[in-house]
Design a protein around this motif. Sequence first.
Motif, PDB file in Angstrom:
ATOM      1  N   LEU A 164       0.831  -1.197   0.000  1.00  0.00           N
ATOM      2  CA  LEU A 164       0.000   0.000   0.000  1.00  0.00           C
ATOM      3  C   LEU A 164       0.867   1.249   0.000  1.00  0.00           C
ATOM      4  N   SER A 165       1.880   1.279   0.837  1.00  0.00           N
ATOM      5  CA  SER A 165       2.780   2.432   0.896  1.00  0.00           C
ATOM      6  C   SER A 165       3.459   2.648  -0.445  1.00  0.00           C
ATOM      7  N   ALA A 166       3.899   1.581  -1.066  1.00  0.00           N
ATOM      8  CA  ALA A 166       4.565   1.692  -2.364  1.00  0.00           C
ATOM      9  C   ALA A 166       3.602   2.205  -3.428  1.00  0.00           C
ATOM     10  N   ALA A 167       2.384   1.701  -3.412  1.00  0.00           N
ATOM     11  CA  ALA A 167       1.397   2.140  -4.399  1.00  0.00           C
ATOM     12  C   ALA A 167       1.056   3.610  -4.229  1.00  0.00           C
ATOM     13  N   LEU A 168       0.857   4.035  -3.002  1.00  0.00           N
ATOM     14  CA  LEU A 168       0.520   5.434  -2.764  1.00  0.00           C
ATOM     15  C   LEU A 168       1.694   6.356  -3.057  1.00  0.00           C
ATOM     16  N   ALA A 169       2.896   5.925  -2.746  1.00  0.00           N
ATOM     17  CA  ALA A 169       4.082   6.733  -3.040  1.00  0.00           C
ATOM     18  C   ALA A 169       4.255   6.883  -4.552  1.00  0.00           C
ATOM     19  N   LEU A 170       4.040   5.801  -5.274  1.00  0.00           N
ATOM     20  CA  LEU A 170       4.154   5.854  -6.721  1.00  0.00           C
ATOM     21  C   LEU A 170       3.102   6.785  -7.312  1.00  0.00           C
ATOM     22  N   THR A 171       1.884   6.696  -6.831  1.00  0.00           N
ATOM     23  CA  THR A 171       0.827   7.579  -7.311  1.00  0.00           C
ATOM     24  C   THR A 171       1.202   9.036  -7.090  1.00  0.00           C
ATOM     25  N   ALA A 172       1.677   9.358  -5.899  1.00  0.00           N
ATOM     26  CA  ALA A 172       2.045  10.737  -5.591  1.00  0.00           C
ATOM     27  C   ALA A 172       3.237  11.186  -6.427  1.00  0.00           C
ATOM     28  N   ALA A 173       4.227  10.311  -6.606  1.00  0.00           N
ATOM     29  CA  ALA A 173       5.421  10.670  -7.353  1.00  0.00           C
ATOM     30  C   ALA A 173       5.134  10.897  -8.834  1.00  0.00           C
ATOM     31  N   LEU A 174       4.244  10.104  -9.381  1.00  0.00           N
ATOM     32  CA  LEU A 174       3.931  10.211 -10.801  1.00  0.00           C
ATOM     33  C   LEU A 174       2.818  11.201 -11.095  1.00  0.00           C
ATOM     34  N   SER A 175       2.208  11.705 -10.060  1.00  0.00           N
ATOM     35  CA  SER A 175       1.085  12.602 -10.244  1.00  0.00           C
ATOM     36  C   SER A 175       1.550  13.906 -10.867  1.00  0.00           C
ATOM     37  N   VAL A 176       0.821  14.302 -11.875  1.00  0.00           N
ATOM     38  CA  VAL A 176       1.073  15.600 -12.494  1.00  0.00           C
ATOM     39  C   VAL A 176      -0.150  16.459 -12.244  1.00  0.00           C
ATOM     40  N   PRO A 177       0.006  17.757 -12.311  1.00  0.00           N
ATOM     41  CA  PRO A 177      -1.168  18.603 -12.100  1.00  0.00           C
ATOM     42  C   PRO A 177      -2.297  18.207 -13.039  1.00  0.00           C
ATOM     43  N   LEU A 178      -3.465  18.049 -12.472  1.00  0.00           N
ATOM     44  CA  LEU A 178      -4.618  17.612 -13.252  1.00  0.00           C
ATOM     45  C   LEU A 178      -5.511  18.775 -13.656  1.00  0.00           C
ATOM     46  N   ALA A 179      -5.212  19.950 -13.166  1.00  0.00           N
ATOM     47  CA  ALA A 179      -6.005  21.127 -13.479  1.00  0.00           C
ATOM     48  C   ALA A 179      -5.062  22.329 -13.464  1.00  0.00           C
ATOM     49  N   GLY A 223      -8.497  23.543  -7.770  1.00  0.00           N
ATOM     50  CA  GLY A 223      -8.570  22.237  -7.123  1.00  0.00           C
ATOM     51  C   GLY A 223      -8.290  21.137  -8.116  1.00  0.00           C
ATOM     52  N   PRO A 224      -8.193  19.916  -7.621  1.00  0.00           N
ATOM     53  CA  PRO A 224      -7.910  18.790  -8.518  1.00  0.00           C
ATOM     54  C   PRO A 224      -9.062  18.519  -9.473  1.00  0.00           C
ATOM     55  N   ASP A 225      -8.736  17.905 -10.574  1.00  0.00           N
ATOM     56  CA  ASP A 225      -9.743  17.416 -11.507  1.00  0.00           C
ATOM     57  C   ASP A 225     -10.232  16.102 -10.912  1.00  0.00           C
ATOM     58  N   TRP A 226     -11.354  16.147 -10.218  1.00  0.00           N
ATOM     59  CA  TRP A 226     -11.840  14.979  -9.491  1.00  0.00           C
ATOM     60  C   TRP A 226     -12.216  13.834 -10.421  1.00  0.00           C
ATOM     61  N   ALA A 227     -12.664  14.149 -11.632  1.00  0.00           N
ATOM     62  CA  ALA A 227     -12.979  13.073 -12.585  1.00  0.00           C
ATOM     63  C   ALA A 227     -11.701  12.312 -12.931  1.00  0.00           C
ATOM     64  N   VAL A 235      -8.667  18.529  -1.042  1.00  0.00           N
ATOM     65  CA  VAL A 235      -9.646  19.607  -1.206  1.00  0.00           C
ATOM     66  C   VAL A 235      -8.934  20.954  -1.350  1.00  0.00           C
ATOM     67  N   GLY A 236      -7.765  21.050  -0.731  1.00  0.00           N
ATOM     68  CA  GLY A 236      -6.969  22.268  -0.828  1.00  0.00           C
ATOM     69  C   GLY A 236      -6.263  22.442  -2.166  1.00  0.00           C
ATOM     70  N   GLY A 237      -6.368  21.465  -3.040  1.00  0.00           N
ATOM     71  CA  GLY A 237      -5.816  21.600  -4.376  1.00  0.00           C
ATOM     72  C   GLY A 237      -4.649  20.682  -4.697  1.00  0.00           C
ATOM     73  N   ASP A 238      -4.277  19.792  -3.793  1.00  0.00           N
ATOM     74  CA  ASP A 238      -3.158  18.876  -4.032  1.00  0.00           C
ATOM     75  C   ASP A 238      -3.645  17.730  -4.911  1.00  0.00           C
ATOM     76  N   HIS A 239      -3.224  17.772  -6.170  1.00  0.00           N
ATOM     77  CA  HIS A 239      -3.691  16.793  -7.151  1.00  0.00           C
ATOM     78  C   HIS A 239      -3.238  15.372  -6.811  1.00  0.00           C
ATOM     79  N   GLY A 240      -2.003  15.234  -6.349  1.00  0.00           N
ATOM     80  CA  GLY A 240      -1.490  13.917  -5.954  1.00  0.00           C
ATOM     81  C   GLY A 240      -2.246  13.348  -4.773  1.00  0.00           C
ATOM     82  N   ALA A 241      -2.602  14.221  -3.830  1.00  0.00           N
ATOM     83  CA  ALA A 241      -3.356  13.771  -2.649  1.00  0.00           C
ATOM     84  C   ALA A 241      -4.737  13.266  -3.054  1.00  0.00           C
ATOM     85  N   ALA A 242      -5.362  13.933  -4.010  1.00  0.00           N
ATOM     86  CA  ALA A 242      -6.684  13.500  -4.479  1.00  0.00           C
ATOM     87  C   ALA A 242      -6.598  12.116  -5.120  1.00  0.00           C
ATOM     88  N   ALA A 243      -5.583  11.920  -5.957  1.00  0.00           N
ATOM     89  CA  ALA A 243      -5.411  10.618  -6.611  1.00  0.00           C
ATOM     90  C   ALA A 243      -5.097   9.534  -5.583  1.00  0.00           C
TER      91      ALA A 243
END
Length: 143
Positions: free
Chosen positions: A8-23, A28-32, A124-132
């Motif tokens: 789980l930690s590895a998956a979440l770290a990878l998501t955050a590391a690879l996350s690019v701005p979605l909006a 705020g993040p592109d929730w879709a 909610v504060g706009g962190d796209h990686g956190a939303a993903a």
Amino acid sequence: MLRFAKSLSAALALTAALSVPLAAEGSGPDWAEAGKSFAAGKKAGTTPQTTGEYAMCAGWWSAWGTALAAKRLTAAELKSLPAEVQAKAAKAAAANWKRKAGKDGAADIAASEAEAAAAIDKAVGGDHGAAASLLEMLGICHG
């Protein structure tokens, strides 16, 4: 639990590391788009199997349900998310995981709720990686 937590930690770290701005910057993040992480979490092949893991999932779903009840997302943002993460589904998922965690998981549920609430604040504060990452966690805890 250790193997699950490491995965789980590895998956979440990878998501955050690879996350690019979605909006656009400052919005705020592109929730879709972030909602696609829910599907990825469901397909991750990692499933909760212990009381501690059940409690973790209960905490994340409970915090998400609380955020939805408090209208932390706009109606348009909510509409863009899968039905599986809407308020009614969140309440049912939290109840299911709490039941599985039982009394032994109560302290872990509270700790996970606090962790999830912090992640929701970031998203909610706009962190796209956190939303993903948030939606990926809910996907992992979909069962």
